[in-house]
Motif scaffolding. Sequence first.
Motif, mmCIF file in Angstrom:
data_model
loop_
_atom_site.group_PDB
_atom_site.id
_atom_site.type_symbol
_atom_site.label_atom_id
_atom_site.label_comp_id
_atom_site.label_asym_id
_atom_site.label_seq_id
_atom_site.Cartn_x
_atom_site.Cartn_y
_atom_site.Cartn_z
ATOM 1 N N GLY A 95 54.882 28.810 42.028
ATOM 2 C CA GLY A 95 53.936 29.922 41.902
ATOM 3 C C GLY A 95 52.507 29.450 41.735
ATOM 4 O O GLY A 95 51.580 29.991 42.349
ATOM 5 N N VAL A 96 52.307 28.431 40.916
ATOM 6 C CA VAL A 96 50.963 27.871 40.749
ATOM 7 C C VAL A 96 50.508 27.217 42.057
ATOM 8 O O VAL A 96 49.346 27.343 42.462
ATOM 9 C CB VAL A 96 50.919 26.885 39.561
ATOM 10 C CG1 VAL A 96 49.606 26.116 39.528
ATOM 11 C CG2 VAL A 96 51.137 27.632 38.247
ATOM 12 N N ALA A 97 51.422 26.544 42.740
ATOM 13 C CA ALA A 97 51.080 25.898 44.016
ATOM 14 C C ALA A 97 50.600 26.922 45.045
ATOM 15 O O ALA A 97 49.660 26.648 45.812
ATOM 16 C CB ALA A 97 52.271 25.115 44.550
ATOM 17 N N ALA A 98 51.209 28.097 45.075
ATOM 18 C CA ALA A 98 50.769 29.148 46.006
ATOM 19 C C ALA A 98 49.322 29.532 45.727
ATOM 20 O O ALA A 98 48.519 29.709 46.650
ATOM 21 C CB ALA A 98 51.684 30.370 45.897
ATOM 22 N N PHE A 99 48.975 29.626 44.450
ATOM 23 C CA PHE A 99 47.603 29.964 44.082
ATOM 24 C C PHE A 99 46.646 28.825 44.417
ATOM 25 O O PHE A 99 45.514 29.057 44.871
ATOM 26 C CB PHE A 99 47.514 30.319 42.597
ATOM 27 C CG PHE A 99 46.140 30.761 42.190
ATOM 28 C CD1 PHE A 99 45.705 32.038 42.486
ATOM 29 C CD2 PHE A 99 45.286 29.900 41.528
ATOM 30 C CE1 PHE A 99 44.428 32.451 42.126
ATOM 31 C CE2 PHE A 99 44.010 30.296 41.166
ATOM 32 C CZ PHE A 99 43.580 31.579 41.471
ATOM 33 N N VAL A 100 47.084 27.601 44.215
ATOM 34 C CA VAL A 100 46.243 26.439 44.535
ATOM 35 C C VAL A 100 45.925 26.411 46.034
ATOM 36 O O VAL A 100 44.788 26.135 46.429
ATOM 37 C CB VAL A 100 46.902 25.123 44.064
ATOM 38 C CG1 VAL A 100 46.196 23.908 44.649
ATOM 39 C CG2 VAL A 100 46.912 25.062 42.545
ATOM 40 N N VAL A 101 46.903 26.715 46.871
ATOM 41 C CA VAL A 101 46.653 26.775 48.315
ATOM 42 C C VAL A 101 45.595 27.840 48.609
ATOM 43 O O VAL A 101 44.678 27.620 49.412
ATOM 44 C CB VAL A 101 47.954 27.045 49.101
ATOM 45 C CG1 VAL A 101 47.659 27.340 50.573
ATOM 46 C CG2 VAL A 101 48.909 25.870 48.973
ATOM 47 N N THR A 102 45.693 28.968 47.943
ATOM 48 C CA THR A 102 44.701 30.029 48.122
ATOM 49 C C THR A 102 43.315 29.539 47.731
ATOM 50 O O THR A 102 42.357 29.667 48.498
ATOM 51 C CB THR A 102 45.073 31.260 47.265
ATOM 52 O OG1 THR A 102 46.340 31.743 47.686
ATOM 53 C CG2 THR A 102 44.033 32.361 47.396
ATOM 54 N N ALA A 103 43.203 28.983 46.533
ATOM 55 C CA ALA A 103 41.902 28.574 46.014
ATOM 56 C C ALA A 103 41.314 27.376 46.762
ATOM 57 O O ALA A 103 40.114 27.330 47.023
ATOM 58 C CB ALA A 103 42.020 28.256 44.525
ATOM 59 N N ALA A 104 42.156 26.422 47.108
ATOM 60 C CA ALA A 104 41.661 25.186 47.712
ATOM 61 C C ALA A 104 41.520 25.273 49.236
ATOM 62 O O ALA A 104 40.666 24.588 49.805
ATOM 63 C CB ALA A 104 42.593 24.021 47.360
ATOM 64 N N TYR A 105 42.318 26.094 49.886
ATOM 65 C CA TYR A 105 42.275 26.149 51.348
ATOM 66 C C TYR A 105 41.679 27.464 51.860
ATOM 67 O O TYR A 105 40.725 27.452 52.624
ATOM 68 C CB TYR A 105 43.675 25.949 51.946
ATOM 69 C CG TYR A 105 43.636 25.894 53.458
ATOM 70 C CD1 TYR A 105 43.405 24.694 54.112
ATOM 71 C CD2 TYR A 105 43.786 27.042 54.228
ATOM 72 C CE1 TYR A 105 43.322 24.639 55.500
ATOM 73 C CE2 TYR A 105 43.706 27.000 55.608
ATOM 74 C CZ TYR A 105 43.476 25.795 56.241
ATOM 75 O OH TYR A 105 43.383 25.754 57.609
ATOM 76 N N HIS A 106 42.246 28.590 51.456
ATOM 77 C CA HIS A 106 41.846 29.866 52.049
ATOM 78 C C HIS A 106 40.477 30.348 51.604
ATOM 79 O O HIS A 106 39.689 30.809 52.429
ATOM 80 C CB HIS A 106 42.921 30.930 51.799
ATOM 81 C CG HIS A 106 44.145 30.674 52.599
ATOM 82 N ND1 HIS A 106 45.198 29.930 52.119
ATOM 83 C CD2 HIS A 106 44.476 31.023 53.858
ATOM 84 C CE1 HIS A 106 46.128 29.845 53.047
ATOM 85 N NE2 HIS A 106 45.712 30.492 54.112
ATOM 86 N N VAL A 107 40.191 30.278 50.331
ATOM 87 C CA VAL A 107 38.905 30.788 49.849
ATOM 88 C C VAL A 107 37.727 30.054 50.492
ATOM 89 O O VAL A 107 36.802 30.707 51.000
ATOM 90 C CB VAL A 107 38.840 30.769 48.303
ATOM 91 C CG1 VAL A 107 37.432 31.059 47.808
ATOM 92 C CG2 VAL A 107 39.826 31.783 47.724
ATOM 93 N N PRO A 108 37.713 28.712 50.539
ATOM 94 C CA PRO A 108 36.576 28.052 51.198
ATOM 95 C C PRO A 108 36.434 28.421 52.680
ATOM 96 O O PRO A 108 35.323 28.590 53.181
ATOM 97 C CB PRO A 108 36.878 26.556 51.044
ATOM 98 C CG PRO A 108 37.816 26.468 49.897
ATOM 99 C CD PRO A 108 38.617 27.738 49.907
ATOM 100 N N ARG A 109 37.540 28.564 53.383
ATOM 101 C CA ARG A 109 37.457 28.935 54.795
ATOM 102 C C ARG A 109 37.000 30.377 54.965
ATOM 103 O O ARG A 109 36.244 30.689 55.882
ATOM 104 C CB ARG A 109 38.797 28.698 55.493
ATOM 105 C CG ARG A 109 38.900 27.225 55.881
ATOM 106 C CD ARG A 109 40.309 26.701 55.915
ATOM 107 N NE ARG A 109 40.297 25.269 56.142
ATOM 108 C CZ ARG A 109 40.090 24.356 55.196
ATOM 109 N NH1 ARG A 109 39.865 24.712 53.957
ATOM 110 N NH2 ARG A 109 40.096 23.074 55.484
ATOM 111 N N ASN A 110 37.475 31.250 54.090
ATOM 112 C CA ASN A 110 37.008 32.640 54.140
ATOM 113 C C ASN A 110 35.509 32.712 53.858
ATOM 114 O O ASN A 110 34.779 33.462 54.515
ATOM 115 C CB ASN A 110 37.777 33.499 53.141
ATOM 116 C CG ASN A 110 39.233 33.670 53.519
ATOM 117 O OD1 ASN A 110 39.664 33.358 54.624
ATOM 118 N ND2 ASN A 110 40.018 34.158 52.570
#
Length: 175
Positions: A95-110
């Motif tokens: 569950g934490v890993a899913a959030f880390v992917v969001t914060a580290a990968y998706h947010v910067p690209r968005n």
Amino acid sequence: MSGLLQVIALVTAVASGLTGGALFAFSSVVMPALARVPPATALPTMQAVNRVAPRSALMVPLVGSPVGCVVVGVWAAVAADGPTRLLLVAGAVFGVAAFVVTAAYHVPRNDALARVPPDSAGATGATGSTGEAGATGATGAWESYRPGWTAMNHVRVALALLSAVLLVAGAVRGA
């Protein structure tokens, strides 16, 4: 296992499942639909989605799940034993890993995609505004953004849903 830990694990599992389900819908419906329209339409549409998403109800499970996972993971590591501990801690980690992917990968690209002027749809070149090679302008930026974003979104889906399954299994086992 404490009844309160079981309740927190189940509530967190629901949040993880909601997150995974919403992200699955995006990967399986929204991104394929955007891939079928011209980049000059897809890019500003995704920019609009990315402006709305952080202010939407999706943020409750998206942020609540990793918070619950930290609580469950620490508590289970200290208070649970055997397979229950393993299931709950593993569910928390995913569950934490899913959030880390969001914060580290998706947010910067968005955020990078938000800086691309939508009216630059015809431009192409070597380096894109999204920080990914192969694109400038809206068309190129969208073409380099979409495949990687979608692939990593599949990763978020898998992590969130695996978290939900493991948390439920741990809560049921520990009952």
